[in-house]
Design a protein around this motif. Structure first.
Motif, PDB file in Angstrom:
ATOM      1  N   VAL A 103       8.979  -7.360  -8.213  1.00  0.00           N
ATOM      2  CA  VAL A 103       9.011  -5.929  -8.562  1.00  0.00           C
ATOM      3  C   VAL A 103       7.622  -5.318  -8.395  1.00  0.00           C
ATOM      4  CG1 VAL A 103       9.317  -4.314 -10.488  1.00  0.00           C
ATOM      5  CG2 VAL A 103      11.013  -6.098 -10.055  1.00  0.00           C
ATOM      6  N   ALA A 104       6.599  -6.049  -8.796  1.00  0.00           N
ATOM      7  CA  ALA A 104       5.235  -5.526  -8.652  1.00  0.00           C
ATOM      8  C   ALA A 104       4.876  -5.359  -7.185  1.00  0.00           C
ATOM      9  CB  ALA A 104       4.251  -6.472  -9.340  1.00  0.00           C
ATOM     10  N   ALA A 105       5.364  -6.276  -6.333  1.00  0.00           N
ATOM     11  CA  ALA A 105       5.066  -6.149  -4.904  1.00  0.00           C
ATOM     12  C   ALA A 105       5.786  -4.942  -4.301  1.00  0.00           C
ATOM     13  CB  ALA A 105       5.470  -7.423  -4.177  1.00  0.00           C
ATOM     14  N   LEU A 106       7.010  -4.685  -4.756  1.00  0.00           N
ATOM     15  CA  LEU A 106       7.758  -3.550  -4.204  1.00  0.00           C
ATOM     16  C   LEU A 106       7.289  -2.218  -4.766  1.00  0.00           C
ATOM     17  CD1 LEU A 106      11.415  -4.893  -4.138  1.00  0.00           C
ATOM     18  CD2 LEU A 106       9.839  -4.599  -2.240  1.00  0.00           C
ATOM     19  N   ALA A 107       6.874  -2.212  -6.004  1.00  0.00           N
ATOM     20  CA  ALA A 107       6.504  -0.964  -6.669  1.00  0.00           C
ATOM     21  C   ALA A 107       5.001  -0.744  -6.679  1.00  0.00           C
ATOM     22  CB  ALA A 107       7.033  -0.968  -8.094  1.00  0.00           C
ATOM     23  N   ASN A 108       4.302  -1.275  -5.697  1.00  0.00           N
ATOM     24  CA  ASN A 108       2.848  -1.144  -5.649  1.00  0.00           C
ATOM     25  C   ASN A 108       2.481   0.311  -5.348  1.00  0.00           C
ATOM     26  OD1 ASN A 108       0.137  -1.417  -5.323  1.00  0.00           O
ATOM     27  ND2 ASN A 108       0.248  -3.061  -3.821  1.00  0.00           N
ATOM     28  N   PRO A 109       1.846   1.017  -6.272  1.00  0.00           N
ATOM     29  CA  PRO A 109       1.529   2.430  -6.034  1.00  0.00           C
ATOM     30  C   PRO A 109       0.517   2.636  -4.905  1.00  0.00           C
ATOM     31  CG  PRO A 109       0.623   1.692  -8.143  1.00  0.00           C
ATOM     32  CD  PRO A 109       1.447   0.589  -7.605  1.00  0.00           C
ATOM     33  N   LEU A 110      -0.380   1.676  -4.704  1.00  0.00           N
ATOM     34  CA  LEU A 110      -1.338   1.840  -3.608  1.00  0.00           C
ATOM     35  C   LEU A 110      -0.640   1.782  -2.252  1.00  0.00           C
ATOM     36  CD1 LEU A 110      -4.319  -0.328  -4.886  1.00  0.00           C
ATOM     37  CD2 LEU A 110      -4.161   2.150  -4.784  1.00  0.00           C
ATOM     38  N   THR A 111       0.316   0.892  -2.120  1.00  0.00           N
ATOM     39  CA  THR A 111       1.048   0.804  -0.857  1.00  0.00           C
ATOM     40  C   THR A 111       1.844   2.076  -0.620  1.00  0.00           C
ATOM     41  OG1 THR A 111       1.213  -1.574  -1.139  1.00  0.00           O
ATOM     42  CG2 THR A 111       2.715  -0.569   0.423  1.00  0.00           C
ATOM     43  N   LYS A 112       2.473   2.592  -1.682  1.00  0.00           N
ATOM     44  CA  LYS A 112       3.234   3.833  -1.529  1.00  0.00           C
ATOM     45  C   LYS A 112       2.314   4.984  -1.146  1.00  0.00           C
ATOM     46  CE  LYS A 112       7.115   2.763  -4.505  1.00  0.00           C
ATOM     47  NZ  LYS A 112       7.907   3.154  -5.659  1.00  0.00           N
ATOM     48  N   ARG A 113       1.139   5.058  -1.752  1.00  0.00           N
ATOM     49  CA  ARG A 113       0.199   6.140  -1.435  1.00  0.00           C
ATOM     50  C   ARG A 113      -0.298   6.017   0.002  1.00  0.00           C
ATOM     51  NH1 ARG A 113      -0.973  11.067  -1.230  1.00  0.00           N
ATOM     52  NH2 ARG A 113      -3.182  11.547  -1.217  1.00  0.00           N
ATOM     53  N   ARG A 114      -0.566   4.794   0.446  1.00  0.00           N
ATOM     54  CA  ARG A 114      -1.003   4.604   1.836  1.00  0.00           C
ATOM     55  C   ARG A 114       0.073   5.061   2.814  1.00  0.00           C
ATOM     56  NH1 ARG A 114      -2.861  -0.913   0.066  1.00  0.00           N
ATOM     57  NH2 ARG A 114      -5.035  -0.620  -0.467  1.00  0.00           N
ATOM     58  N   GLN A 115       1.324   4.773   2.495  1.00  0.00           N
ATOM     59  CA  GLN A 115       2.410   5.217   3.365  1.00  0.00           C
ATOM     60  C   GLN A 115       2.517   6.735   3.381  1.00  0.00           C
ATOM     61  OE1 GLN A 115       5.739   3.063   1.784  1.00  0.00           O
ATOM     62  NE2 GLN A 115       5.211   1.163   2.870  1.00  0.00           N
ATOM     63  N   GLU A 116       2.315   7.372   2.235  1.00  0.00           N
ATOM     64  CA  GLU A 116       2.349   8.830   2.176  1.00  0.00           C
ATOM     65  C   GLU A 116       1.228   9.439   3.001  1.00  0.00           C
ATOM     66  OE1 GLU A 116       2.163   9.898  -1.916  1.00  0.00           O
ATOM     67  OE2 GLU A 116       4.155   9.099  -2.386  1.00  0.00           O
ATOM     68  N   VAL A 117       0.021   8.893   2.868  1.00  0.00           N
ATOM     69  CA  VAL A 117      -1.125   9.410   3.626  1.00  0.00           C
ATOM     70  C   VAL A 117      -0.906   9.191   5.117  1.00  0.00           C
ATOM     71  CG1 VAL A 117      -3.594   9.070   4.067  1.00  0.00           C
ATOM     72  CG2 VAL A 117      -2.746   9.168   1.723  1.00  0.00           C
ATOM     73  N   LYS A 118      -0.370   8.053   5.478  1.00  0.00           N
ATOM     74  CA  LYS A 118      -0.106   7.794   6.897  1.00  0.00           C
ATOM     75  C   LYS A 118       0.911   8.788   7.437  1.00  0.00           C
ATOM     76  CE  LYS A 118       1.453   4.362  10.151  1.00  0.00           C
ATOM     77  NZ  LYS A 118       2.295   3.232  10.388  1.00  0.00           N
ATOM     78  N   ALA A 119       1.956   9.099   6.658  1.00  0.00           N
ATOM     79  CA  ALA A 119       2.951  10.070   7.096  1.00  0.00           C
ATOM     80  C   ALA A 119       2.312  11.444   7.254  1.00  0.00           C
ATOM     81  CB  ALA A 119       4.106  10.113   6.093  1.00  0.00           C
ATOM     82  N   GLU A 120       1.426  11.826   6.331  1.00  0.00           N
ATOM     83  CA  GLU A 120       0.740  13.120   6.438  1.00  0.00           C
ATOM     84  C   GLU A 120      -0.152  13.172   7.668  1.00  0.00           C
ATOM     85  OE1 GLU A 120      -1.361  13.785   2.818  1.00  0.00           O
ATOM     86  OE2 GLU A 120       0.462  13.855   1.596  1.00  0.00           O
ATOM     87  N   VAL A 121      -0.893  12.090   7.935  1.00  0.00           N
ATOM     88  CA  VAL A 121      -1.779  12.053   9.100  1.00  0.00           C
ATOM     89  C   VAL A 121      -0.965  12.108  10.385  1.00  0.00           C
ATOM     90  CG1 VAL A 121      -3.402  10.556  10.360  1.00  0.00           C
ATOM     91  CG2 VAL A 121      -3.630  10.874   7.896  1.00  0.00           C
ATOM     92  N   ASP A 122       0.159  11.380  10.421  1.00  0.00           N
ATOM     93  CA  ASP A 122       1.009  11.431  11.612  1.00  0.00           C
ATOM     94  C   ASP A 122       1.572  12.825  11.825  1.00  0.00           C
ATOM     95  OD1 ASP A 122       0.543   8.766  12.129  1.00  0.00           O
ATOM     96  OD2 ASP A 122       2.403   8.059  11.165  1.00  0.00           O
ATOM     97  N   ALA A 123       1.944  13.508  10.723  1.00  0.00           N
ATOM     98  CA  ALA A 123       2.460  14.885  10.837  1.00  0.00           C
ATOM     99  C   ALA A 123       1.378  15.831  11.329  1.00  0.00           C
ATOM    100  CB  ALA A 123       3.007  15.342   9.487  1.00  0.00           C
ATOM    101  N   MET A 124       0.118  15.621  10.876  1.00  0.00           N
ATOM    102  CA  MET A 124      -0.989  16.473  11.324  1.00  0.00           C
ATOM    103  C   MET A 124      -1.298  16.230  12.806  1.00  0.00           C
ATOM    104  SD  MET A 124      -3.398  16.263   7.913  1.00  0.00           S
ATOM    105  CE  MET A 124      -4.844  16.828   8.745  1.00  0.00           C
ATOM    106  N   LYS A 125      -1.159  14.987  13.267  1.00  0.00           N
ATOM    107  CA  LYS A 125      -1.433  14.683  14.680  1.00  0.00           C
ATOM    108  C   LYS A 125      -0.401  15.315  15.590  1.00  0.00           C
ATOM    109  CE  LYS A 125      -3.928  10.322  14.153  1.00  0.00           C
ATOM    110  NZ  LYS A 125      -3.880   8.851  14.374  1.00  0.00           N
ATOM    111  N   ARG A 126       0.852  15.372  15.117  1.00  0.00           N
ATOM    112  CA  ARG A 126       1.916  15.946  15.922  1.00  0.00           C
ATOM    113  C   ARG A 126       1.777  17.479  16.015  1.00  0.00           C
ATOM    114  NH1 ARG A 126       6.368  13.352  12.736  1.00  0.00           N
ATOM    115  NH2 ARG A 126       5.719  11.204  12.876  1.00  0.00           N
ATOM    116  N   ALA A 127       1.214  18.092  14.985  1.00  0.00           N
ATOM    117  CA  ALA A 127       1.128  19.554  14.948  1.00  0.00           C
ATOM    118  C   ALA A 127       0.014  20.107  15.789  1.00  0.00           C
ATOM    119  CB  ALA A 127       0.932  20.009  13.515  1.00  0.00           C
TER     120      ALA A 127
END
Length: 127
Positions: A103-127
């Motif tokens: 559960v700790a491996a799946l619910a890692n907040p740092l991993t979730k935040r990294r995925q969010e930042v990566k999605a934002e950066v990818d969205a900015m690159k596409r725009a």
């Protein structure tokens, strides 16, 4: 007194064993000489270096070894039921520990935040 002395001839097998014993004895002497021979000679110094002891490490090692110093008598289970109960309790404890780690491996907040930042950066690159 008639004594008959029979001289036993050495068998070829014993000759081979003697040769092997001599060879292994020589090999052991060479190995001992290599172990005893100095491999590093330190330069002469005017003052011996002070020995530093890390007290925290000594305390940690001593604390870790204290359970070994406790004397516990050997005991057996009173019954098969007691043995099965202990295995059941140990198994449940292991399942809980591994479950918590999963559960700790799946619910890692740092991993979730990294995925969010990566999605934002990818969205900015596409725009």
């Amino acid at each position: 007194w008639n004594c008959i002395f029979v001289q036993a001839r050495p068998s070829p097998v014993s000759a081979i064993e003697n040769t092997m014993a001599r060879r292994s004895g020589i090999a052991l002497l060479i190995l001992a000489a290599l172990c005893v021979a100095p491999t590093f000679v330190a330069p002469n110094s005017s003052q011996p270096a002070p020995v530093e002891v890390d007290t925290a490490r000594v305390a940690a090692v001593a604390a870790g070894l204290t359970p070994l110093a406790l004397e516990q008598p050997a005991s057996a289970y009173d019954s098969v039921v007691a043995m099965l109960q202990s295995w059941l309790v140990g198994g449940i404890a292991l399942v809980l520990i591994y479950g918590a780690a999963f559960v700790a491996a799946l619910a890692n907040p740092l991993t979730k935040r990294r995925q969010e930042v990566k999605a934002e950066v990818d969205a900015m690159k596409r725009a």
